[in-house]
Design a protein around this motif. Structure first.
Motif, PDB file in Angstrom:
ATOM      1  N   ALA A  37      -3.196   5.242 -28.429  1.00  0.00           N
ATOM      2  CA  ALA A  37      -3.588   6.617 -28.102  1.00  0.00           C
ATOM      3  C   ALA A  37      -2.457   7.351 -27.390  1.00  0.00           C
ATOM      4  CB  ALA A  37      -4.841   6.609 -27.228  1.00  0.00           C
ATOM      5  N   GLU A  38      -1.727   6.641 -26.556  1.00  0.00           N
ATOM      6  CA  GLU A  38      -0.603   7.256 -25.844  1.00  0.00           C
ATOM      7  C   GLU A  38       0.509   7.638 -26.823  1.00  0.00           C
ATOM      8  OE1 GLU A  38       2.501   6.285 -22.162  1.00  0.00           O
ATOM      9  OE2 GLU A  38       0.932   4.848 -22.706  1.00  0.00           O
ATOM     10  N   ILE A  39       0.803   6.757 -27.779  1.00  0.00           N
ATOM     11  CA  ILE A  39       1.829   7.058 -28.776  1.00  0.00           C
ATOM     12  C   ILE A  39       1.459   8.299 -29.571  1.00  0.00           C
ATOM     13  CG2 ILE A  39       2.860   6.232 -30.940  1.00  0.00           C
ATOM     14  CD1 ILE A  39       2.777   3.416 -29.766  1.00  0.00           C
ATOM     15  N   LEU A  40       0.169   8.438 -29.885  1.00  0.00           N
ATOM     16  CA  LEU A  40      -0.299   9.568 -30.692  1.00  0.00           C
ATOM     17  C   LEU A  40      -0.547  10.822 -29.869  1.00  0.00           C
ATOM     18  CD1 LEU A  40      -2.822   7.699 -33.032  1.00  0.00           C
ATOM     19  CD2 LEU A  40      -0.437   8.309 -33.513  1.00  0.00           C
ATOM     20  N   GLY A  41      -0.333  10.733 -28.582  1.00  0.00           N
ATOM     21  CA  GLY A  41      -0.572  11.896 -27.730  1.00  0.00           C
ATOM     22  C   GLY A  41      -2.033  12.235 -27.599  1.00  0.00           C
ATOM     23  N   GLY A  42      -2.893  11.217 -27.714  1.00  0.00           N
ATOM     24  CA  GLY A  42      -4.322  11.444 -27.586  1.00  0.00           C
ATOM     25  C   GLY A  42      -4.966  12.043 -28.818  1.00  0.00           C
ATOM     26  N   VAL A  43      -4.210  12.162 -29.911  1.00  0.00           N
ATOM     27  CA  VAL A  43      -4.733  12.749 -31.149  1.00  0.00           C
ATOM     28  C   VAL A  43      -5.147  11.639 -32.107  1.00  0.00           C
ATOM     29  CG1 VAL A  43      -4.168  14.171 -33.149  1.00  0.00           C
ATOM     30  CG2 VAL A  43      -3.249  14.755 -30.895  1.00  0.00           C
ATOM     31  N   SER A  44      -6.272  11.800 -32.777  1.00  0.00           N
ATOM     32  CA  SER A  44      -6.704  10.877 -33.821  1.00  0.00           C
ATOM     33  C   SER A  44      -7.258  11.693 -34.979  1.00  0.00           C
ATOM     34  CB  SER A  44      -7.768   9.902 -33.304  1.00  0.00           C
ATOM     35  OG  SER A  44      -8.130   8.979 -34.319  1.00  0.00           O
ATOM     36  N   MET A  45      -6.501  11.728 -36.067  1.00  0.00           N
ATOM     37  CA  MET A  45      -6.880  12.557 -37.206  1.00  0.00           C
ATOM     38  C   MET A  45      -7.852  11.826 -38.125  1.00  0.00           C
ATOM     39  SD  MET A  45      -3.193  14.197 -38.230  1.00  0.00           S
ATOM     40  CE  MET A  45      -2.286  15.215 -37.056  1.00  0.00           C
ATOM     41  N   ALA A  46      -8.736  12.585 -38.753  1.00  0.00           N
ATOM     42  CA  ALA A  46      -9.657  12.005 -39.730  1.00  0.00           C
ATOM     43  C   ALA A  46      -8.868  11.592 -40.971  1.00  0.00           C
ATOM     44  CB  ALA A  46     -10.727  13.015 -40.099  1.00  0.00           C
ATOM     45  N   VAL A  47      -9.181  10.409 -41.466  1.00  0.00           N
ATOM     46  CA  VAL A  47      -8.481   9.885 -42.639  1.00  0.00           C
ATOM     47  C   VAL A  47      -9.341  10.129 -43.872  1.00  0.00           C
ATOM     48  CG1 VAL A  47      -7.435   7.856 -43.684  1.00  0.00           C
ATOM     49  CG2 VAL A  47      -7.424   8.112 -41.197  1.00  0.00           C
ATOM     50  N   PRO A  48      -8.796  10.762 -44.892  1.00  0.00           N
ATOM     51  CA  PRO A  48      -9.595  11.021 -46.096  1.00  0.00           C
ATOM     52  C   PRO A  48      -9.845   9.745 -46.886  1.00  0.00           C
ATOM     53  CG  PRO A  48      -7.326  11.660 -46.457  1.00  0.00           C
ATOM     54  CD  PRO A  48      -7.430  11.294 -45.007  1.00  0.00           C
ATOM     55  N   LYS A  49     -10.806   9.789 -47.762  1.00  0.00           N
ATOM     56  CA  LYS A  49     -11.063   8.652 -48.630  1.00  0.00           C
ATOM     57  C   LYS A  49      -9.912   8.491 -49.620  1.00  0.00           C
ATOM     58  CE  LYS A  49     -16.122   8.931 -48.436  1.00  0.00           C
ATOM     59  NZ  LYS A  49     -17.367   9.081 -49.242  1.00  0.00           N
ATOM     60  N   ALA A  50      -9.776   7.262 -50.114  1.00  0.00           N
ATOM     61  CA  ALA A  50      -8.722   7.002 -51.088  1.00  0.00           C
ATOM     62  C   ALA A  50      -8.968   7.834 -52.336  1.00  0.00           C
ATOM     63  CB  ALA A  50      -8.696   5.517 -51.446  1.00  0.00           C
ATOM     64  N   ASN A  51      -7.914   8.501 -52.814  1.00  0.00           N
ATOM     65  CA  ASN A  51      -8.086   9.386 -53.972  1.00  0.00           C
ATOM     66  C   ASN A  51      -7.555   8.789 -55.274  1.00  0.00           C
ATOM     67  OD1 ASN A  51      -5.332   9.492 -53.608  1.00  0.00           O
ATOM     68  ND2 ASN A  51      -5.288  11.615 -52.901  1.00  0.00           N
ATOM     69  N   ASP A  52      -7.090   7.552 -55.203  1.00  0.00           N
ATOM     70  CA  ASP A  52      -6.500   6.954 -56.394  1.00  0.00           C
ATOM     71  C   ASP A  52      -6.371   5.454 -56.172  1.00  0.00           C
ATOM     72  OD1 ASP A  52      -5.356   6.673 -58.832  1.00  0.00           O
ATOM     73  OD2 ASP A  52      -3.537   7.831 -58.408  1.00  0.00           O
ATOM     74  N   ASN A  53      -6.069   4.739 -57.243  1.00  0.00           N
ATOM     75  CA  ASN A  53      -5.806   3.311 -57.143  1.00  0.00           C
ATOM     76  C   ASN A  53      -4.306   3.071 -57.074  1.00  0.00           C
ATOM     77  OD1 ASN A  53      -8.501   2.516 -57.232  1.00  0.00           O
ATOM     78  ND2 ASN A  53      -8.534   2.559 -59.475  1.00  0.00           N
ATOM     79  N   ALA A  54      -3.932   2.076 -56.306  1.00  0.00           N
ATOM     80  CA  ALA A  54      -2.529   1.712 -56.179  1.00  0.00           C
ATOM     81  C   ALA A  54      -2.307   0.326 -56.774  1.00  0.00           C
ATOM     82  CB  ALA A  54      -2.103   1.717 -54.715  1.00  0.00           C
ATOM     83  N   ALA A  55      -1.116   0.093 -57.240  1.00  0.00           N
ATOM     84  CA  ALA A  55      -0.789  -1.223 -57.787  1.00  0.00           C
ATOM     85  C   ALA A  55      -0.710  -2.237 -56.653  1.00  0.00           C
ATOM     86  CB  ALA A  55       0.542  -1.153 -58.529  1.00  0.00           C
ATOM     87  N   SER A  56      -1.269  -3.411 -56.898  1.00  0.00           N
ATOM     88  CA  SER A  56      -1.186  -4.483 -55.906  1.00  0.00           C
ATOM     89  C   SER A  56       0.211  -5.082 -55.920  1.00  0.00           C
ATOM     90  CB  SER A  56      -2.210  -5.574 -56.216  1.00  0.00           C
ATOM     91  OG  SER A  56      -3.524  -5.060 -56.193  1.00  0.00           O
ATOM     92  N   LEU A  57       0.618  -5.593 -54.785  1.00  0.00           N
ATOM     93  CA  LEU A  57       1.872  -6.331 -54.754  1.00  0.00           C
ATOM     94  C   LEU A  57       1.662  -7.657 -55.473  1.00  0.00           C
ATOM     95  CD1 LEU A  57       2.987  -5.735 -51.060  1.00  0.00           C
ATOM     96  CD2 LEU A  57       3.835  -4.606 -53.113  1.00  0.00           C
ATOM     97  N   PRO A  58       2.669  -8.198 -56.133  1.00  0.00           N
ATOM     98  CA  PRO A  58       2.500  -9.454 -56.853  1.00  0.00           C
ATOM     99  C   PRO A  58       2.121 -10.595 -55.919  1.00  0.00           C
ATOM    100  CG  PRO A  58       4.815  -8.857 -56.698  1.00  0.00           C
ATOM    101  CD  PRO A  58       4.044  -7.679 -56.226  1.00  0.00           C
ATOM    102  N   ASP A  59       1.290 -11.507 -56.411  1.00  0.00           N
ATOM    103  CA  ASP A  59       0.923 -12.682 -55.617  1.00  0.00           C
ATOM    104  C   ASP A  59       2.186 -13.445 -55.228  1.00  0.00           C
ATOM    105  OD1 ASP A  59      -1.746 -12.096 -55.820  1.00  0.00           O
ATOM    106  OD2 ASP A  59      -2.073 -13.376 -57.583  1.00  0.00           O
ATOM    107  N   GLY A  60       2.285 -13.736 -53.944  1.00  0.00           N
ATOM    108  CA  GLY A  60       3.469 -14.445 -53.478  1.00  0.00           C
ATOM    109  C   GLY A  60       4.712 -13.578 -53.492  1.00  0.00           C
ATOM    110  N   GLY A  61       4.505 -12.257 -53.585  1.00  0.00           N
ATOM    111  CA  GLY A  61       5.632 -11.337 -53.634  1.00  0.00           C
ATOM    112  C   GLY A  61       6.456 -11.377 -52.359  1.00  0.00           C
ATOM    113  N   SER A  62       7.719 -11.084 -52.514  1.00  0.00           N
ATOM    114  CA  SER A  62       8.640 -11.119 -51.384  1.00  0.00           C
ATOM    115  C   SER A  62       8.732  -9.750 -50.724  1.00  0.00           C
ATOM    116  CB  SER A  62      10.026 -11.543 -51.858  1.00  0.00           C
ATOM    117  OG  SER A  62      10.568 -10.549 -52.727  1.00  0.00           O
ATOM    118  N   ALA A  63       9.406  -9.726 -49.582  1.00  0.00           N
ATOM    119  CA  ALA A  63       9.651  -8.453 -48.914  1.00  0.00           C
ATOM    120  C   ALA A  63      10.476  -7.533 -49.805  1.00  0.00           C
ATOM    121  CB  ALA A  63      10.378  -8.701 -47.590  1.00  0.00           C
ATOM    122  N   ALA A  64      11.393  -8.115 -50.577  1.00  0.00           N
ATOM    123  CA  ALA A  64      12.212  -7.313 -51.498  1.00  0.00           C
ATOM    124  C   ALA A  64      11.343  -6.657 -52.562  1.00  0.00           C
ATOM    125  CB  ALA A  64      13.281  -8.192 -52.141  1.00  0.00           C
TER     126      ALA A  64
END
Length: 237
Positions: A85-112
């Motif tokens: 809360a301190e980092i955000l300056g006491g602000v907390s914005m409402a988060v909208p619902k997901a509007n789309d699907n995203a690709a999953s990272l590969p199983d066992g995928g690396s940081a790269a």
């Protein structure tokens, strides 16, 4: 008499020198304030401190070894929320619902693999190195969630490549973690977007000029009671 007088002077001189030496050792030279603060920091034996975020640390050990994740206490969770809360300056914005699907990272995928899907990250993906120090070098706009425990960190600062991939866990529920990064990204003018993957991972992405990020958040229920987070960032030099 002369001999006794000289001997007394010598003894007094020795005692004075010892006192000066002790005083000098006790006080020492004037230290850099940041170094002094870091050296006087609490030793990491308190469970509430073992998972502390090092994003603002003056000195960080360049190590690949993550600290053990200890069971969080209610006090530690409350402190993490207060820090957020301190980092955000006491602000907390409402988060909208997901509007789309995203690709999953590969199983066992690396940081790269993760970095490669961030705009501008593909050219840096093959150059990252591992080390917990990279968690402390995340851009200030997108830090590790307060008191999160870093499990692995990767990064590069070379030429045009300034990239980070950090994996950490936190006892804070996924919805709160998403809200923290949504608010933080919005404040930093990243214009974040929220999506979901088929494996129930929450995804936030955003871009601001030559800076971009991809955040993956999922519930660790079934394995542990922690929220698992992976954050990939690219910042232009």
């Amino acid at each position: 008499m002369t001999f006794k007088y000289l001997a007394a002077i010598a003894i007094v001189g020795m005692l004075t020198a010892c006192g000066q030496s002790d005083s000098s050792d006790a006080n020492g030279p004037v230290a850099d304030p940041a170094v002094a603060q870091a050296l006087n920091d609490p030793i990491m034996v308190d469970p509430d401190l073992s998972s502390r975020n090092e994003g603002a640390a003056a000195i960080t050990i360049d190590s690949n070894n993550a600290l053990p994740v200890l069971p969080p206490t209610p006090e530690a969770i409350a402190a993490a929320r207060a820090d957020a809360a301190e980092i955000l300056g006491g602000v907390s914005m409402a988060v909208p619902k997901a509007n789309d699907n995203a690709a999953s990272l590969p199983d066992g995928g690396s940081a790269a693999d993760h970095l490669a899907i961030v705009p501008g990250g593909a050219m840096c993906a093959g150059r990252i190195t591992s080390g917990a120090i990279w968690a402390a070098r995340l851009p200030p706009e997108l830090p590790v969630y307060p008191r999160g425990a870093t499990m692995a960190a990767f990064g590069v600062d070379s030429g045009a490549c300034h990239a980070r991939v950090v994996r950490f866990v936190t006892p804070i529920p996924p919805a709160e973690v998403i809200a923290f990064y949504w608010t933080r990204a919005t404040q930093a003018r990243f214009k974040p977007e929220r999506r979901h993957t088929t494996d129930n991972t929450d995804v936030l992405t955003g871009r601001n000029g030559n800076a971009a990020f991809d955040l993956r958040v999922r519930d660790g229920q079934g394995r542990d009671a922690l929220t698992h987070v992976e954050l990939a960032t690219v910042f232009g030099g």
